[in-house]
Design a protein around this motif. Sequence first.
Motif, PDB file in Angstrom:
ATOM      1  N   GLU A  34       5.753   4.264   2.670  1.00 43.48           N
ATOM      2  CA  GLU A  34       5.573   4.849   3.986  1.00 43.48           C
ATOM      3  C   GLU A  34       6.570   5.994   4.139  1.00 43.48           C
ATOM      4  N   ARG A  41       1.266   6.646   5.390  1.00 41.39           N
ATOM      5  CA  ARG A  41       1.431   5.713   4.285  1.00 41.39           C
ATOM      6  C   ARG A  41       0.736   6.356   3.091  1.00 41.39           C
ATOM      7  N   THR A  58      -0.160   6.598   9.988  1.00 35.83           N
ATOM      8  CA  THR A  58       0.401   5.429  10.662  1.00 35.83           C
ATOM      9  C   THR A  58       0.527   5.673  12.166  1.00 35.83           C
TER      10      THR A  58
END
Length: 133
Positions: A34, A41, A58
Amino acid sequence: MIKKIDHIGVAVKSIAEAARLYESLGLKISETEEVESQKVRVAFLPTGDSEVELLESTDPEGPIAKFIAARGEGIQHIAFRVDNIETALATLKDAGIRLIDEKPRPGAGGARIAFLHPKETFGTLIELCEREE
Ligand code: ZN
């Protein structure tokens, strides 16, 4: 300045779903990570001397979510490997090429990366990438 295509960044809604296709092609995810600063990600799938980088947002306000909203899933950037990213950026700046990043920033997998300004690159976002071999 350019050694090779380091990776091709592909924006997807779901790494898990997209990975099924790439695994059917015989590729395997080598690492996932991440990158908080990019609200993304990433999963790397090595293929020969380069990699496919799957990018899943994300955050609905992140750059990958915005890219998918505007253009749909698909190739988001091409990353070229360079030996020395500072030298490469200085050369481009001297040539009058606009940059998003005048200084390298940390990328996935310990790389140092910088993006050229998309207005300079004919619709394809270009990333420079320096990493230890
Ligand atoms: Zn990339």
